[in-house]
Design an enzyme around this catalytic site. Structure first.
Site, PDB file in Angstrom:
ATOM      1  N   LEU A   9       0.852  -1.188   0.000  1.00 57.48           N
ATOM      2  CA  LEU A   9       0.000   0.000   0.000  1.00 57.48           C
ATOM      3  C   LEU A   9       0.890   1.241   0.000  1.00 57.48           C
ATOM      4  CD1 LEU A   9      -2.837  -0.991   2.507  1.00 57.48           C
ATOM      5  CD2 LEU A   9      -2.515  -1.607   0.097  1.00 57.48           C
ATOM      6  N   ARG A  16       2.327  15.078   6.756  1.00 52.97           N
ATOM      7  CA  ARG A  16       3.220  15.505   7.850  1.00 52.97           C
ATOM      8  C   ARG A  16       4.679  15.583   7.409  1.00 52.97           C
ATOM      9  NH1 ARG A  16       2.506  11.843  12.768  1.00 52.97           N
ATOM     10  NH2 ARG A  16       4.279  13.016  13.596  1.00 52.97           N
ATOM     11  N   TYR A 104       3.135  -2.034   3.974  1.00 49.79           N
ATOM     12  CA  TYR A 104       2.979  -0.597   3.783  1.00 49.79           C
ATOM     13  C   TYR A 104       4.255  -0.029   3.161  1.00 49.79           C
ATOM     14  CZ  TYR A 104      -0.919  -0.764   7.195  1.00 49.79           C
ATOM     15  OH  TYR A 104      -2.079  -1.030   7.872  1.00 49.79           O
ATOM     16  N   ASN A 171      -1.074  -3.845  16.348  1.00 49.54           N
ATOM     17  CA  ASN A 171      -0.952  -4.258  14.953  1.00 49.54           C
ATOM     18  C   ASN A 171       0.079  -3.378  14.248  1.00 49.54           C
ATOM     19  OD1 ASN A 171      -1.364  -5.005  12.295  1.00 49.54           O
ATOM     20  ND2 ASN A 171      -3.263  -3.837  12.074  1.00 49.54           N
ATOM     21  N   ALA A 364      51.024  16.953  -7.183  1.00 52.69           N
ATOM     22  CA  ALA A 364      50.129  17.784  -6.370  1.00 52.69           C
ATOM     23  C   ALA A 364      49.558  18.926  -7.194  1.00 52.69           C
ATOM     24  CB  ALA A 364      50.894  18.331  -5.179  1.00 52.69           C
TER      25      ALA A 364
HETATM   26  C1  UD1 Z   1      -3.464   0.942  10.404  1.00 51.69           C
HETATM   27  C2  UD1 Z   1      -4.177  -0.259  10.996  1.00 51.69           C
HETATM   28  C3  UD1 Z   1      -3.839  -0.351  12.477  1.00 51.69           C
HETATM   29  C4  UD1 Z   1      -2.323  -0.458  12.649  1.00 51.69           C
HETATM   30  C5  UD1 Z   1      -1.617   0.707  11.937  1.00 51.69           C
HETATM   31  C6  UD1 Z   1      -0.124   0.465  11.936  1.00 51.69           C
HETATM   32  C7  UD1 Z   1      -6.232  -0.512   9.738  1.00 51.69           C
HETATM   33  C8  UD1 Z   1      -7.698  -0.265   9.735  1.00 51.69           C
HETATM   34  N1  UD1 Z   1      -5.589  -0.077  10.833  1.00 51.69           N
HETATM   35  O1  UD1 Z   1      -3.987   2.093  11.017  1.00 51.69           O
HETATM   36  O2  UD1 Z   1      -4.433  -1.463  13.063  1.00 51.69           O
HETATM   37  O3  UD1 Z   1      -2.000  -0.452  14.017  1.00 51.69           O
HETATM   38  O4  UD1 Z   1      -2.067   0.809  10.587  1.00 51.69           O
HETATM   39  O5  UD1 Z   1       0.524   1.582  11.420  1.00 51.69           O
HETATM   40  O6  UD1 Z   1      -5.733  -1.096   8.823  1.00 51.69           O
HETATM   41  N2  UD1 Z   1      -3.805   3.344   2.983  1.00 51.69           N
HETATM   42  C9  UD1 Z   1      -4.162   3.376   1.661  1.00 51.69           C
HETATM   43  N3  UD1 Z   1      -5.446   3.676   1.330  1.00 51.69           N
HETATM   44  C10 UD1 Z   1      -6.397   3.937   2.260  1.00 51.69           C
HETATM   45  C11 UD1 Z   1      -6.013   3.924   3.613  1.00 51.69           C
HETATM   46  C12 UD1 Z   1      -4.700   3.612   3.947  1.00 51.69           C
HETATM   47  O7  UD1 Z   1      -3.343   3.124   0.777  1.00 51.69           O
HETATM   48  O8  UD1 Z   1      -7.536   4.184   1.876  1.00 51.69           O
HETATM   49  C13 UD1 Z   1      -2.409   3.029   3.328  1.00 51.69           C
HETATM   50  C14 UD1 Z   1      -1.718   4.229   3.945  1.00 51.69           C
HETATM   51  O9  UD1 Z   1      -1.047   4.979   2.977  1.00 51.69           O
HETATM   52  C15 UD1 Z   1      -0.750   3.566   4.898  1.00 51.69           C
HETATM   53  C16 UD1 Z   1      -1.453   2.302   5.318  1.00 51.69           C
HETATM   54  O10 UD1 Z   1      -2.418   2.039   4.329  1.00 51.69           O
HETATM   55  O11 UD1 Z   1       0.456   3.216   4.245  1.00 51.69           O
HETATM   56  C17 UD1 Z   1      -2.095   2.424   6.676  1.00 51.69           C
HETATM   57  O12 UD1 Z   1      -3.074   3.430   6.646  1.00 51.69           O
HETATM   58  P1  UD1 Z   1      -3.291   4.440   7.830  1.00 51.69           P
HETATM   59  O13 UD1 Z   1      -4.391   5.367   7.481  1.00 51.69           O
HETATM   60  O14 UD1 Z   1      -2.016   5.030   8.283  1.00 51.69           O
HETATM   61  O15 UD1 Z   1      -3.833   3.439   8.949  1.00 51.69           O
HETATM   62  P2  UD1 Z   1      -3.781   3.606  10.512  1.00 51.69           P
HETATM   63  O16 UD1 Z   1      -4.980   4.359  10.948  1.00 51.69           O
HETATM   64  O17 UD1 Z   1      -2.473   4.104  10.932  1.00 51.69           O
END
Ligand code: UD1
Ligand code: MG
Length: 449
Positions: A9, A16, A104, A171, A364
């Site tokens: 993903l 940020r 990720y 997680n 040199a």
């Molecule tokens: C997610 C997990 C959480 C975990 C945490 C670890 C879920 C619902 N929750 O939460 O349990 O502890 O990661 O860091 O999975 N992304 C997409 N498309 C989307 C949403 C997210 O590509 O629509 C990608 C983001 O870019 C990121 C990853 O998925 O790389 C995680 O998404 P993020 O929104 O950061 O999830 P968290 O709320 O942090």
């Protein structure tokens, strides 16, 4: 062997980071985070790779093509949650593999062996496996609800009860799925939650409701450090540097002060190499056995031959190729130049767009004048030549084998082999001239006290 599809993903916005660049393209150890993740997936034996990118992420797609040309990219048009993101790669999921691992793009420190450990429960019948870790501050992470080692559910911060928020096992984000049921599980995920998102983490409870089991594999915090800010990027860098230094040491190199040496993910260092303190390796460097890189040198895109000595305070730029036993000394810059075995460039020189034959001594302060304001030109120096101190070689120009160039020369014409070239004004001595000057200039002035 079980076949493996890895879905990365990489659709994150990374606001940020305060950057015009997509987050996953920021580098650790001079390699984009996304390339680290793809590399780990490939080393873990992924037979298929899918990367989910955001709309307008052409630069990310280009990085995928470069790091893993075999990977398929899928666009997630709208951010509607992690399960929704994985389903953007539905086509890849539908092809049918044994194991599916979700990673990720902003979690660059995961190693191939960790991916293997995460898959292990699948081979034993689990439908879902989750990578767990214990962060210093669990706030914001999904909590792993377990019973006697069995994973019951993952509860997101916003949905967690007070009791569930006390759970320290979280997680990390990496999850593995039985490839035969993954689509069925994900199609059952709904967005009826606080964030109105399709949570990938819901797959755990869904699998259990279908009579399948879920497992947790716990790893160290460093392994799963995610990057959301520049500060976390710096933390990931320092963790990776520790690993790269350890790899160099285990490979038989001496690092006198390892904590001061900065390596790139692709740096190759041979045995019995000695690296003194405060050396920086940019991308694309190979150092052969027995070479020494002395203190405060900066090396990138360079090949250092066996037994060569570089520095202190040397700079090797892309295309510097040093043969066996070459010496490049202090305040010397080498760029796009081939130095054959035994060449010495020991002091205060610039050698660029050049080739220097075996055992030639470059004195040199020698400079190859390679640039005319529009184009770069080459300097070719033969073997066993002697370039006198403070020579300017105005390229394009060549110096033949065995030739001598007189100190302080400006060489604009080719020098035949074994010749002496002198390109400087002839010296004139005027006896007594200084005495007469002093008499003239001091006339009428009071004598010095
Ligand atoms: C997610 C997990 C959480 C975990 C945490 C670890 C879920 C619902 N929750 O939460 O349990 O502890 O990661 O860091 O999975 N992304 C997409 N498309 C989307 C949403 C997210 O590509 O629509 C990608 C983001 O870019 C990121 C990853 O998925 O790389 C995680 O998404 P993020 O929104 O950061 O999830 P968290 O709320 O942090
Ligand atoms: Mg996150």
């Amino acid at each position: 062997m079980r076949s493996l599809l890895v879905i990365v993903l990489a659709a994150g916005e990374g606001t940020r980071m305060r950057s015009t660049k997509p987050k996953v393209l920021h580098a650790v150890a001079n390699r984009p985070m996304l390339a680290h993740v793809l590399d780990a997936a490939l080393h873990a034996g992924a037979s298929r790779l899918a990367v989910v990118i955001g709309p307008d992420h052409d630069a990310v797609a280009a990085q995928v093509r470069q790091a893993a040309p075999q990977a398929a990219t899928f666009v997630q048009a709208e951010r509607r949650g992690t399960a929704h993101a994985v389903l953007a790669a539905r086509q890849a999921l539908a092809e049918g593999v044994d194991d599916v691992v979700v990673m990720y793009g902003d979690t660059p420190l995961v190693r191939p062996e960790t991916i293997a450990a995460l898959r292990a429960p699948l081979a034993e019948g689990a439908a879902v496996a989750v990578l767990g870790f214990r962060p210093a501050d669990p706030f914001g992470y999904g909590r792993l609800v377990t019973d006697k080692g069995e994973l019951l559910a993952i509860r997101e911060e916003k949905e967690a009860s007070e009791a569930e928020r006390q759970i320290t096992l979280c997680n990390a984000g990496l999850m593995a799925f039985d490839g035969r049921v993954v689509l069925d599980l994900l199609d059952r995920v709904s967005d009826a939650n606080a964030k109105k998102e399709f949570y990938l983490t819901d797959a755990v409870e869904i699998a259990r409701a279908l009579g399948r089991s879920a497992a947790v594999v716990e790893v160290a915090v460093e392994e799963v450090a995610g990057v959301n800010s520049r500060a976390q990027l710096a933390e990931a860098e320092s963790i990776l540097q520790v690993r790269l230094r350890a790899r160099a040491l285990e490979g038989g190199a001496t690092l006198v002060a390892p904590e001061t040496v900065f390596l790139s993910a692709d740096t190759v260092i041979g045995r019995d190499v000695v690296i003194e303190p405060n050396v920086v390796f940019g991308p694309g460097v190979t150092v052969e056995d027995g070479a020494t890189i002395r203190a405060f040198s900066h090396v990138e895109g360079a090949h250092v031959g066996a037994g060569a000595i570089v520095g202190p305070f040397a700079r090797l730029r892309p295309g510097a190729v040093l043969g066996q036993g070459v010496h490049v000394g202090n305040f010397v810059e080498i760029k796009a130049a081939d130095l054959a075995p035994g060449v010495k460039v020991n002091h205060l020189s610039y050698v660029g767009d050049a080739s220097v034959g075996a055992n030639t001594n470059v004195g040199a302060g020698t400079i190859t004048c390679n640039y005319d304001g529009f184009r770069k030109h080459r300097t070719t120096i033969g073997a066993n030549a002697f370039i006198g101190t403070n020579t300017l070689l105005v390229a394009p120009v060549s110096v033949g084998d065995g030739a001598y160039v007189g100190t302080g020369s400006v060489i604009t014409e080719n020098v035949p082999e074994d010749a002496l070239a002198i390109g400087r004004a002839r010296q004139v001595n005027k006896p007594g001239w200084a005495v007469r000057l002093r008499e003239r200039l001091s006339a009428g002035l009071a004598p010095k006290k």
